[in-house]
Scaffold this motif. Structure first.
Motif, PDB file in Angstrom:
ATOM      1  N   GLY A 132       0.816  -1.219   0.000  1.00  0.00           N
ATOM      2  CA  GLY A 132       0.000   0.000   0.000  1.00  0.00           C
ATOM      3  C   GLY A 132       0.845   1.263   0.000  1.00  0.00           C
ATOM      4  O   GLY A 132       1.819   1.374  -0.752  1.00  0.00           O
ATOM      5  N   ASP A 133       0.496   2.216   0.859  1.00  0.00           N
ATOM      6  CA  ASP A 133       1.175   3.512   0.902  1.00  0.00           C
ATOM      7  C   ASP A 133       2.623   3.424   1.362  1.00  0.00           C
ATOM      8  O   ASP A 133       3.382   4.381   1.215  1.00  0.00           O
ATOM      9  CB  ASP A 133       0.421   4.480   1.823  1.00  0.00           C
ATOM     10  N   ASN A 134       3.023   2.293   1.919  1.00  0.00           N
ATOM     11  CA  ASN A 134       4.406   2.099   2.363  1.00  0.00           C
ATOM     12  C   ASN A 134       5.168   1.124   1.472  1.00  0.00           C
ATOM     13  O   ASN A 134       6.258   0.669   1.819  1.00  0.00           O
ATOM     14  CB  ASN A 134       4.433   1.636   3.820  1.00  0.00           C
ATOM     15  N   SER A 135       4.593   0.820   0.301  1.00  0.00           N
ATOM     16  CA  SER A 135       5.222  -0.095  -0.640  1.00  0.00           C
ATOM     17  C   SER A 135       6.617   0.404  -1.003  1.00  0.00           C
ATOM     18  O   SER A 135       6.829   1.599  -1.201  1.00  0.00           O
ATOM     19  CB  SER A 135       4.351  -0.208  -1.892  1.00  0.00           C
ATOM     20  N   GLY A 136       7.567  -0.529  -1.074  1.00  0.00           N
ATOM     21  CA  GLY A 136       8.954  -0.185  -1.379  1.00  0.00           C
ATOM     22  C   GLY A 136       9.837  -0.178  -0.144  1.00  0.00           C
ATOM     23  O   GLY A 136      11.062  -0.202  -0.247  1.00  0.00           O
ATOM     24  N   LEU A 137       9.222  -0.149   1.020  1.00  0.00           N
ATOM     25  CA  LEU A 137       9.974  -0.146   2.274  1.00  0.00           C
ATOM     26  C   LEU A 137      10.041  -1.568   2.821  1.00  0.00           C
ATOM     27  O   LEU A 137       9.024  -2.254   2.916  1.00  0.00           O
ATOM     28  CB  LEU A 137       9.297   0.770   3.297  1.00  0.00           C
ATOM     29  N   ILE A 138      11.259  -2.008   3.172  1.00  0.00           N
ATOM     30  CA  ILE A 138      11.466  -3.313   3.790  1.00  0.00           C
ATOM     31  C   ILE A 138      12.340  -3.092   5.021  1.00  0.00           C
ATOM     32  O   ILE A 138      13.435  -2.536   4.920  1.00  0.00           O
ATOM     33  CB  ILE A 138      12.133  -4.318   2.828  1.00  0.00           C
ATOM     34  N   VAL A 139      11.841  -3.539   6.176  1.00  0.00           N
ATOM     35  CA  VAL A 139      12.518  -3.314   7.454  1.00  0.00           C
ATOM     36  C   VAL A 139      12.643  -4.643   8.195  1.00  0.00           C
ATOM     37  O   VAL A 139      11.696  -5.431   8.220  1.00  0.00           O
ATOM     38  CB  VAL A 139      11.729  -2.303   8.322  1.00  0.00           C
ATOM     39  N   ALA A 140      13.812  -4.882   8.800  1.00  0.00           N
ATOM     40  CA  ALA A 140      14.051  -6.088   9.593  1.00  0.00           C
ATOM     41  C   ALA A 140      14.177  -5.712  11.063  1.00  0.00           C
ATOM     42  O   ALA A 140      14.783  -4.694  11.397  1.00  0.00           O
ATOM     43  CB  ALA A 140      15.327  -6.779   9.135  1.00  0.00           C
ATOM     44  N   GLU A 141      13.608  -6.552  11.923  1.00  0.00           N
ATOM     45  CA  GLU A 141      13.719  -6.360  13.365  1.00  0.00           C
ATOM     46  C   GLU A 141      14.253  -7.636  13.992  1.00  0.00           C
ATOM     47  O   GLU A 141      13.965  -8.733  13.520  1.00  0.00           O
ATOM     48  CB  GLU A 141      12.350  -6.050  13.989  1.00  0.00           C
ATOM     49  N   ILE A 142      15.013  -7.457  15.054  1.00  0.00           N
ATOM     50  CA  ILE A 142      15.515  -8.589  15.820  1.00  0.00           C
ATOM     51  C   ILE A 142      15.296  -8.290  17.290  1.00  0.00           C
ATOM     52  O   ILE A 142      15.597  -7.187  17.751  1.00  0.00           O
ATOM     53  CB  ILE A 142      16.998  -8.890  15.504  1.00  0.00           C
ATOM     54  N   GLU A 143      14.693  -9.243  18.010  1.00  0.00           N
ATOM     55  CA  GLU A 143      14.482  -9.087  19.451  1.00  0.00           C
ATOM     56  C   GLU A 143      15.658  -9.711  20.183  1.00  0.00           C
ATOM     57  O   GLU A 143      16.124 -10.796  19.816  1.00  0.00           O
ATOM     58  CB  GLU A 143      13.161  -9.727  19.878  1.00  0.00           C
ATOM     59  N   LEU A 144      16.108  -9.020  21.221  1.00  0.00           N
ATOM     60  CA  LEU A 144      17.278  -9.443  21.976  1.00  0.00           C
ATOM     61  C   LEU A 144      16.935  -9.611  23.446  1.00  0.00           C
ATOM     62  O   LEU A 144      15.942  -9.065  23.929  1.00  0.00           O
ATOM     63  CB  LEU A 144      18.397  -8.405  21.815  1.00  0.00           C
ATOM     64  N   GLU A 145      17.773 -10.335  24.155  1.00  0.00           N
ATOM     65  CA  GLU A 145      17.624 -10.505  25.598  1.00  0.00           C
ATOM     66  C   GLU A 145      18.240  -9.338  26.358  1.00  0.00           C
ATOM     67  O   GLU A 145      17.851  -9.041  27.476  1.00  0.00           O
ATOM     68  CB  GLU A 145      18.293 -11.814  26.048  1.00  0.00           C
ATOM     69  N   ASP A 146      19.226  -8.687  25.738  1.00  0.00           N
ATOM     70  CA  ASP A 146      19.984  -7.619  26.380  1.00  0.00           C
ATOM     71  C   ASP A 146      20.409  -6.619  25.301  1.00  0.00           C
ATOM     72  O   ASP A 146      20.710  -7.030  24.176  1.00  0.00           O
ATOM     73  CB  ASP A 146      21.219  -8.225  27.064  1.00  0.00           C
ATOM     74  N   GLU A 147      20.445  -5.345  25.631  1.00  0.00           N
ATOM     75  CA  GLU A 147      20.832  -4.334  24.639  1.00  0.00           C
ATOM     76  C   GLU A 147      22.214  -4.560  24.055  1.00  0.00           C
ATOM     77  O   GLU A 147      22.471  -4.215  22.904  1.00  0.00           O
ATOM     78  CB  GLU A 147      20.762  -2.929  25.255  1.00  0.00           C
ATOM     79  N   ALA A 148      23.125  -5.140  24.837  1.00  0.00           N
ATOM     80  CA  ALA A 148      24.510  -5.334  24.388  1.00  0.00           C
ATOM     81  C   ALA A 148      24.731  -6.713  23.756  1.00  0.00           C
ATOM     82  O   ALA A 148      25.860  -7.062  23.417  1.00  0.00           O
ATOM     83  CB  ALA A 148      25.456  -5.138  25.565  1.00  0.00           C
ATOM     84  N   GLU A 149      23.685  -7.498  23.588  1.00  0.00           N
ATOM     85  CA  GLU A 149      23.799  -8.848  23.043  1.00  0.00           C
ATOM     86  C   GLU A 149      24.348  -8.841  21.623  1.00  0.00           C
ATOM     87  O   GLU A 149      23.934  -8.043  20.781  1.00  0.00           O
ATOM     88  CB  GLU A 149      22.408  -9.507  23.064  1.00  0.00           C
ATOM     89  N   ASP A 150      25.281  -9.744  21.353  1.00  0.00           N
ATOM     90  CA  ASP A 150      25.818  -9.914  20.004  1.00  0.00           C
ATOM     91  C   ASP A 150      24.838 -10.726  19.161  1.00  0.00           C
ATOM     92  O   ASP A 150      24.148 -11.610  19.679  1.00  0.00           O
ATOM     93  CB  ASP A 150      27.162 -10.642  20.045  1.00  0.00           C
ATOM     94  N   PHE A 151      24.823 -10.446  17.859  1.00  0.00           N
ATOM     95  CA  PHE A 151      23.969 -11.195  16.939  1.00  0.00           C
ATOM     96  C   PHE A 151      24.590 -11.136  15.554  1.00  0.00           C
ATOM     97  O   PHE A 151      25.358 -10.221  15.236  1.00  0.00           O
ATOM     98  CB  PHE A 151      22.539 -10.643  16.923  1.00  0.00           C
ATOM     99  N   LEU A 152      24.288 -12.133  14.747  1.00  0.00           N
ATOM    100  CA  LEU A 152      24.807 -12.196  13.380  1.00  0.00           C
ATOM    101  C   LEU A 152      24.027 -11.244  12.489  1.00  0.00           C
ATOM    102  O   LEU A 152      22.804 -11.105  12.625  1.00  0.00           O
ATOM    103  CB  LEU A 152      24.699 -13.619  12.842  1.00  0.00           C
ATOM    104  N   LYS A 153      24.742 -10.616  11.552  1.00  0.00           N
ATOM    105  CA  LYS A 153      24.117  -9.694  10.606  1.00  0.00           C
ATOM    106  C   LYS A 153      24.252 -10.278   9.201  1.00  0.00           C
ATOM    107  O   LYS A 153      25.343 -10.304   8.635  1.00  0.00           O
ATOM    108  CB  LYS A 153      24.776  -8.319  10.688  1.00  0.00           C
ATOM    109  N   PRO A 154      23.149 -10.747   8.633  1.00  0.00           N
ATOM    110  CA  PRO A 154      23.202 -11.325   7.285  1.00  0.00           C
ATOM    111  C   PRO A 154      23.527 -10.264   6.233  1.00  0.00           C
ATOM    112  O   PRO A 154      23.378  -9.062   6.465  1.00  0.00           O
ATOM    113  CB  PRO A 154      21.797 -11.894   7.092  1.00  0.00           C
ATOM    114  N   SER A 155      23.951 -10.721   5.053  1.00  0.00           N
ATOM    115  CA  SER A 155      24.397  -9.804   3.988  1.00  0.00           C
ATOM    116  C   SER A 155      23.293  -8.875   3.495  1.00  0.00           C
ATOM    117  O   SER A 155      23.579  -7.787   2.994  1.00  0.00           O
ATOM    118  CB  SER A 155      24.955 -10.609   2.814  1.00  0.00           C
ATOM    119  N   TRP A 156      22.031  -9.269   3.637  1.00  0.00           N
ATOM    120  CA  TRP A 156      20.920  -8.436   3.156  1.00  0.00           C
ATOM    121  C   TRP A 156      20.542  -7.324   4.135  1.00  0.00           C
ATOM    122  O   TRP A 156      19.730  -6.472   3.832  1.00  0.00           O
ATOM    123  CB  TRP A 156      19.693  -9.284   2.813  1.00  0.00           C
TER     124      TRP A 156
END
Length: 157
Positions: A107-131
């Protein structure tokens, strides 16, 4: 009832081939005040009402309360919501020990793609995929409540 989450733009559609599932989400907002956002959502065949509090300075942590409600009730509440209903497809992608939720807006936000990741702690490490692209966690314009009022199609490119 505390949510710790980071948000990123997505720079390619490569995530789709790794998705373990996807579902359509339609949501409206009964209140978009940043101090207490109230969202109503139909996700697949379930309805939900969610209250979110103001985020901390980094935008990663905030109060969140959610309750499942009947789809019929959710639909009725969406009809009462503020203008700017959000329509999107959410993809779930396992990366390491986390699941990214990637929203492809319609719809009105077409073209936007956003990823979210939930963490246990603000400083938690996580993998970042190429996309995964630029982090936008603290940028309020990428909050769904703001996209309902100022959709992506109105932004200057």
């Amino acid at each position: 009832m505390i949510e710790i989450e980071r948000k990123f733009l997505v720079k390619s559609e490569d995530f789709k081939s790794d998705a373990i599932k996807n579902e359509r989400i339609v949501q409206g907002f009964l209140n978009t005040d940043p101090l207490r956002t109230v969202r109503v959502r139909i996700k697949g065949d379930k309805g939900f009402i969610t209250v979110k509090g103001k985020g901390n300075q980094s935008g990663t942590t905030r109060f969140e309360w959610e309750k499942e409600i009947a789809v019929k009730e959710a639909d009725a509440l969406i009809q009462l919501s503020e203008p700017g209903v959000i329509d999107k497809v959410r993809y779930y992608i396992e990366v390491g020990r986390h699941i990214y939720e990637v929203d492809e807006f319609l719809g009105d936000n077409s073209g936007l793609i956003v990823a979210e990741i939930e963490l246990e702690d603000e400083a938690e490490d996580f993998l970042k995929p190429s996309w995964l692209g630029q982090e936008v966690t603290a940028d309020i314009k990428y909050y769904n409540s703001q996209l309902s009022k100022n959709p992506f199609k109105t932004w200057k490119k």
